[in-house]
Design a protein around this motif. Structure first.
Motif, PDB file in Angstrom:
ATOM      1  N   ASP A 188      31.704  32.538  34.659  1.00 22.68           N
ATOM      2  CA  ASP A 188      32.861  32.014  33.917  1.00 22.68           C
ATOM      3  C   ASP A 188      33.480  30.887  34.745  1.00 22.68           C
ATOM      4  O   ASP A 188      33.948  31.120  35.864  1.00 22.68           O
ATOM      5  CB  ASP A 188      33.885  33.135  33.689  1.00 22.68           C
ATOM      6  CG  ASP A 188      35.076  32.697  32.837  1.00 22.68           C
ATOM      7  OD1 ASP A 188      35.140  31.507  32.444  1.00 22.68           O
ATOM      8  OD2 ASP A 188      35.947  33.555  32.556  1.00 22.68           O
ATOM      9  N   LYS A 262      39.900  37.344  22.571  1.00 24.52           N
ATOM     10  CA  LYS A 262      41.096  37.933  23.175  1.00 24.52           C
ATOM     11  C   LYS A 262      42.184  37.837  22.104  1.00 24.52           C
ATOM     12  O   LYS A 262      42.634  36.727  21.804  1.00 24.52           O
ATOM     13  CB  LYS A 262      41.550  37.143  24.407  1.00 24.52           C
ATOM     14  CG  LYS A 262      40.586  37.162  25.580  1.00 24.52           C
ATOM     15  CD  LYS A 262      41.047  36.226  26.703  1.00 24.52           C
ATOM     16  CE  LYS A 262      40.080  36.262  27.874  1.00 24.52           C
ATOM     17  NZ  LYS A 262      40.385  35.212  28.886  1.00 24.52           N
ATOM     18  N   MET A 291      42.622  39.841  30.382  1.00 24.43           N
ATOM     19  CA  MET A 291      43.590  38.954  31.046  1.00 24.43           C
ATOM     20  C   MET A 291      44.375  39.766  32.075  1.00 24.43           C
ATOM     21  O   MET A 291      45.585  39.619  32.174  1.00 24.43           O
ATOM     22  CB  MET A 291      44.548  38.354  30.019  1.00 24.43           C
ATOM     23  CG  MET A 291      43.903  37.382  29.033  1.00 24.43           C
ATOM     24  SD  MET A 291      43.524  35.771  29.744  1.00 24.43           S
ATOM     25  CE  MET A 291      45.162  35.119  30.059  1.00 24.43           C
ATOM     26  N   TYR A 322      42.994  47.155  39.033  1.00 23.22           N
ATOM     27  CA  TYR A 322      44.108  46.210  38.861  1.00 23.22           C
ATOM     28  C   TYR A 322      45.445  46.772  39.354  1.00 23.22           C
ATOM     29  O   TYR A 322      46.135  46.116  40.131  1.00 23.22           O
ATOM     30  CB  TYR A 322      44.244  45.816  37.384  1.00 23.22           C
ATOM     31  CG  TYR A 322      42.961  45.329  36.777  1.00 23.22           C
ATOM     32  CD1 TYR A 322      42.649  43.972  36.781  1.00 23.22           C
ATOM     33  CD2 TYR A 322      42.027  46.214  36.235  1.00 23.22           C
ATOM     34  CE1 TYR A 322      41.456  43.512  36.253  1.00 23.22           C
ATOM     35  CE2 TYR A 322      40.826  45.765  35.710  1.00 23.22           C
ATOM     36  CZ  TYR A 322      40.546  44.411  35.723  1.00 23.22           C
ATOM     37  OH  TYR A 322      39.366  43.966  35.204  1.00 23.22           O
TER      38      TYR A 322
HETATM   39  O1  OSB Z   1      38.891  33.663  31.797  1.00 21.25           O
HETATM   40  O2  OSB Z   1      38.418  35.618  31.192  1.00 21.25           O
HETATM   41  C1  OSB Z   1      39.139  34.846  31.826  1.00 21.25           C
HETATM   42  C2  OSB Z   1      41.654  36.812  33.950  1.00 21.25           C
HETATM   43  C3  OSB Z   1      42.784  36.042  33.771  1.00 21.25           C
HETATM   44  C4  OSB Z   1      42.706  34.892  33.017  1.00 21.25           C
HETATM   45  C5  OSB Z   1      41.508  34.529  32.413  1.00 21.25           C
HETATM   46  C6  OSB Z   1      40.369  35.301  32.569  1.00 21.25           C
HETATM   47  C7  OSB Z   1      40.447  36.448  33.381  1.00 21.25           C
HETATM   48  C8  OSB Z   1      39.299  37.305  33.677  1.00 21.25           C
HETATM   49  C9  OSB Z   1      39.575  38.721  34.088  1.00 21.25           C
HETATM   50  O3  OSB Z   1      38.144  36.913  33.690  1.00 21.25           O
HETATM   51  C10 OSB Z   1      39.207  39.697  33.048  1.00 21.25           C
HETATM   52  C11 OSB Z   1      39.806  41.047  33.362  1.00 21.25           C
HETATM   53  O4  OSB Z   1      39.195  41.762  34.130  1.00 21.25           O
HETATM   54  O5  OSB Z   1      40.870  41.372  32.819  1.00 21.25           O
END
Ligand code: OSB
Ligand code: MG
Length: 371
Positions: A188, A262, A291, A322
């Motif tokens: 990502d 999302k 997120m 988390y």
């Molecule tokens: O781009 O998916 C994303 C976390 C914060 C903001 C954007 C993203 C992410 C993650 C973490 O990739 C996903 C998670 O474990 O909640």
């Protein structure tokens, strides 16, 4: 259904471990919770907006402003036949999908609880356990990255996603392939590249990745279509998909072969279901993004993930990665087979919120009641 009262809270929770993406490192999470009351029942939603405007232009403060000044007056004290009618009723407010999403999602939870049904049922899901993947941030060294991947693979997650950025991409993928062979792996980029990097990104084609998520700009469709023509790795869009209309444009122009849903980014569950259905009609699989939500948002994500076209593991990992403790009890946990069961402790979200933990994390609150 009618929301008689809406409560807005700003919370802060420290992260168990910092999380780094191409746009920066976080040590804690600021987020909004929305509580809606109606007919003697209560619904909850968690807003995905972050403290800073780096993943998206919205922040906890813009969402607070837009919900309190503009969205709550369009919802509180108004009769809706069904929560799917809420998003269209907010159309006068342009953008601000994260602010809209949390209000809409809290209303779905309220509706489900009023009807004594689990949330997955009113969303049209199955309630099956959800295949879980893990998202691993940028580390200080490749050795640390290998250690993190080992820990998560041993925990049982069904796929590993690593965050990449220029200078932390091909070498990182090569190290993981060298250490762990053919594990299900994806990357990502959170919009860290441009179309001029196409030849560099094509080097990732040698590593049999499930997908590359959001390589190019956060609001781009067309350049992603051009990139997908130049690389073999499937492109998955996250940031760029803020509406069903844009999802359809991406599907029709070949900008991606997979979409990350999302609901917090799309203005809620109703719009997410439209994206899910459009992808199914195009033969494109979806998966549920994350997120860094607390257990409240994580539970909502699990319910939606049981719709049939969520056919790839989602970013819905165990609470303990988390927050320790989480604001729900019991926390979200991973089963040894790499799935997460949908919470079922009562109707709606099916979680028990620990009020004292909410209180401890709350920085500010506000109440809006119907006059
Ligand atoms: O781009 O998916 C994303 C976390 C914060 C903001 C954007 C993203 C992410 C993650 C973490 O990739 C996903 C998670 O474990 O909640
Ligand atoms: Mg992403």
């Amino acid at each position: 259904m009618r929301v008689e009262r809406l409560e807005l809270r700003l919370l802060r929770l420290p992260l168990v471990r910092h999380f780094e993406t191409s746009f920066g490192r976080s040590y804690d999470r600021h987020f909004l919770l929305v509580r809606v009351d109606g007919g003697g029942h209560t619904g909850w939603g968690e807003c995905v907006a972050e403290h800073n405007p780096y993943y998206s232009s919205e922040t906890t403060e813009t969402a607070w402003h837009v919900i309190s000044e503009f969205l709550a007056p369009l919802v509180v004290g108004v009769d809706f036949a069904h929560p799917r009618d809420i998003f269209p009723a907010l159309a006068r407010v342009r953008g601000h999908f994260m602010a809209k999403g949390v209000v809409e999602m809290a209303a779905w939870d309220l509706y489900a609880r009023q009807h004594q049904q689990p949330l997955w049922q009113v969303l049209g899901g199955t309630g099956r356990p959800v295949a879980s993947g893990v998202s691993i941030g940028i580390q200080d060294s490749l050795d640390e990255l290998v250690d993190r991947v080992r820990i998560e693979r041993d925990a049982g997650y069904q796929r590993v996603k690593i965050k990449i950025k220029p200078g932390w991409d091909v070498d990182a993928v090569e190290r993981i392939r060298g250490a762990f062979g053919g594990i299900p792996l994806m990357v990502d980029a959170n919009a860290a590249y441009s179309l001029a990097d196409a030849a560099h990104l094509a080097r990732l084609d040698a590593y049999d990745l499930m997908m590359i998520e959001q390589p190019l700009d956060y609001d781009d469709i067309a350049d992603h279509a051009a990139l997908q023509r130049q690389i073999a790795t499937p492109v998955c869009l996250d940031e760029s998909i803020t509406s069903a209309r844009l999802a359809i444009q991406a599907l029709e122009t070949g900008a991606c072969r997979i979409i990350n849903i999302k609901p917090g980014r799309l203005g809620g569950f109703a719009e997410s279901i439209r994206v899910h259905d459009a992808c199914a009609a195009h033969g494109v699989p979806v998966w549920h993004g994350g997120m860094l939500e607390s257990g409240i948002g994580r539970a909502a994500n699990l319910h939606l993930s049981t719709l049939p076209n969520f056919s790839l593991p989602g970013d819905i990992a165990a609470s303990r990665r988390y927050y320790e403790p989480d604001v729900i009890d019991p926390p979200i946990d991973l089963l040894p087979d790499g799935t997460v069961p949908v919470p079922s402790d009562g109707p709606g979200l099916g979680v028990r919120i620990v009020e004292s933990r909410l209180e401890q994390a709350t920085l500010r609150r506000m109440e809006i009641a119907s006059s």
